[in-house]
Design an enzyme around this catalytic site. Structure first.
Site, PDB file in Angstrom:
ATOM      1  N   ILE A  39     -30.145 -69.845 -29.032  1.00  0.00           N
ATOM      2  CA  ILE A  39     -30.447 -71.036 -28.239  1.00  0.00           C
ATOM      3  C   ILE A  39     -31.783 -71.677 -28.618  1.00  0.00           C
ATOM      4  O   ILE A  39     -32.117 -72.747 -28.120  1.00  0.00           O
ATOM      5  CB  ILE A  39     -30.420 -70.739 -26.715  1.00  0.00           C
ATOM      6  CG1 ILE A  39     -31.471 -69.692 -26.327  1.00  0.00           C
ATOM      7  CG2 ILE A  39     -29.034 -70.314 -26.286  1.00  0.00           C
ATOM      8  CD1 ILE A  39     -31.572 -69.452 -24.823  1.00  0.00           C
ATOM      9  N   TYR A 127     -41.845 -63.786 -15.725  1.00  0.00           N
ATOM     10  CA  TYR A 127     -40.388 -63.900 -15.831  1.00  0.00           C
ATOM     11  C   TYR A 127     -39.859 -64.927 -14.833  1.00  0.00           C
ATOM     12  O   TYR A 127     -39.114 -65.851 -15.191  1.00  0.00           O
ATOM     13  CB  TYR A 127     -39.741 -62.538 -15.591  1.00  0.00           C
ATOM     14  CG  TYR A 127     -38.242 -62.605 -15.366  1.00  0.00           C
ATOM     15  CD1 TYR A 127     -37.384 -62.986 -16.387  1.00  0.00           C
ATOM     16  CD2 TYR A 127     -37.687 -62.292 -14.116  1.00  0.00           C
ATOM     17  CE1 TYR A 127     -36.011 -63.061 -16.175  1.00  0.00           C
ATOM     18  CE2 TYR A 127     -36.338 -62.359 -13.903  1.00  0.00           C
ATOM     19  CZ  TYR A 127     -35.500 -62.743 -14.940  1.00  0.00           C
ATOM     20  OH  TYR A 127     -34.140 -62.824 -14.721  1.00  0.00           O
TER      21      TYR A 127
END
Length: 287
Positions: A39, A127
Site C-alpha cells: 500500500i 499506534y
C-alpha cells in the site's frame, strides 16, 4: 462480476476473510500477494487497480506492533496514515468503495462508558494516533468509505492473545494478567462476516462504524475463560497495569457501542464468550 480487492491478505483478518468467502462461495474476492499489494508502492497499486478494477477494496494492512510503534513512529505513520491515504486516493480515482479496518485505540478510554462513533477520538499511543490519522485522511479524500473500528482481535490464524495464552498456560504454572484494562474481544471470523455483510448489502450508508463481539471483560477474565474452555490448569493472578509496564499506554476502558452497525445493517453480533468457544473448538481441530 465486480471484484473485491483485499490488502493485508496474508494477515489474521485477511485469512478469516478467505475462510468466510469460501464458506459463502464468494468467488469475486482477490487476495494478492504482499509483494504486489504494497500500500506504500504507488506503481504497484496502479497496476493492481488497473488489472482488477475493484468495486470494493478491503484494507486489513496495518502496522499493529503497538509498543514498537512508540520508537518507530515514521514506519507506523507511513503504513497506518500514508498507506490508508494511498488506498483512498486510488479508490476515489477508480470508483471503488473502501472498507478500512481501524481500532478502539483511537480513544483515550479514561471514562467507563460505551464509546460511540461520535465520541472524541483522543489516542494515547503512536499506534492509536497513526490509525486516527489514517481515518482522517480517508474522510478527507473519499466519500465512499466504511471505516470499521474493532478491538482485541483474535482467531485461529496468526499471532494473538488466545493462542499466546494457550501456549503460556501449557508451559507455565503461574501467569500474571492485567485486570484493570477492560474492552471486548473480537473473533476475526465474526468481523470478516460483518465486513462481507456490509459489502453484499450494497448499502451506501457510508461512514464510521464500530464492531466487536458483545459484552465487556478484562484481560484477566478473558484469559481465565480461555483456560477454562481449553481445559488448561494454570494459576492465574490478576495484576494492575502499574505492575506490567509497557512502552505504549493502552486505553483502560474501550468498550464500543455497536448500536449503529446493528441498526443500519441488521447485523447480529455474538457474545464474546460464545465466539471464543467456537474459536477454541476450531483450534483444537487443527492440533
Amino acid at each position: 462480476m465486480s471484484k473485491i480487492l483485499v490488502f493485508g491478505a496474508s494477515g489474521q483478518l485477511g485469512s478469516c476473510l478467505k475462510k468466510v468467502a469460501a464458506e459463502r462461495n464468494i468467488s469475486r474476492m482477490v487476495f494478492p500477494e504482499e509483494s504486489s499489494a504494497n500500500i506504500l508502492d504507488l506503481d504497484s497499486l496502479k497496476s493492481l487497480f488497473e488489472e482488477v478494477r475493484p468495486s470494493h477494496v478491503i484494507n486489513c494492512a496495518a502496522y499493529t506492533a503497538v509498543d514498537r510503534a512508540e520508537d518507530d513512529v515514521e514506519t507506523a505513520r507511513k503504513v497506518n496514515k500514508d498507506g490508508a491515504a494511498n488506498l483512498a486516493s486510488f479508490c476515489d480515482a477508480y470508483g471503488s468503495v473502501l472498507v478500512h479496518i481501524s481500532t478502539d485505540f483511537v480513544f483515550k478510554g479514561d471514562i467507563p462508558k460505551l464509546l460511540s462513533e461520535d465520541d472524541l477520538a483522543e489516542p494515547v499511543s503512536v499506534y492509536g494516533l497513526t490509525k486516527l490519522e489514517g481515518e482522517q485522511d480517508i474522510e478527507r479524500l473519499i466519500k465512499s468509505f466504511f471505516i470499521i473500528r474493532t478491538s482485541w482481535l483474535y482467531s485461529e490464524f496468526g499471532n494473538n492473545f488466545v493462542k499466546t495464552m494457550q501456549r503460556l498456560g501449557r508451559e507455565r504454572d503461574v501467569l500474571n494478567v492485567i485486570v484493570d484494562q477492560v474492552g471486548t474481544p473480537t473473533y476475526a471470523i465474526d468481523l470478516a462476516a460483518a465486513v462481507l455483510d456490509i459489502i453484499e448489502s450494497g448499502s451506501e450508508a457510508y461512514g464510521i462504524y464500530h464492531f466487536s463481539n458483545e459484552g465487556a471483560v478484562s484481560w484477566y477474565d478473558f484469559a481465565e475463560a480461555i483456560f477454562e474452555i481449553s481445559n488448561i490448569d494454570v494459576k492465574l493472578n490478576p495484576i494492575p497495569t502499574s505492575e506490567y509496564v509497557t512502552r505504549a499506554q493502552r486505553p483502560p476502558f474501550s468498550v464500543m457501542s455497536k448500536a449503529k452497525i446493528k441498526n443500519v445493517f441488521g447485523i447480529k453480533i455474538s457474545h464474546w464468550k460464545k465466539s471464543l468457544e467456537a474459536c477454541i473448538e476450531r483450534l483444537a481441530e487443527t492440533t
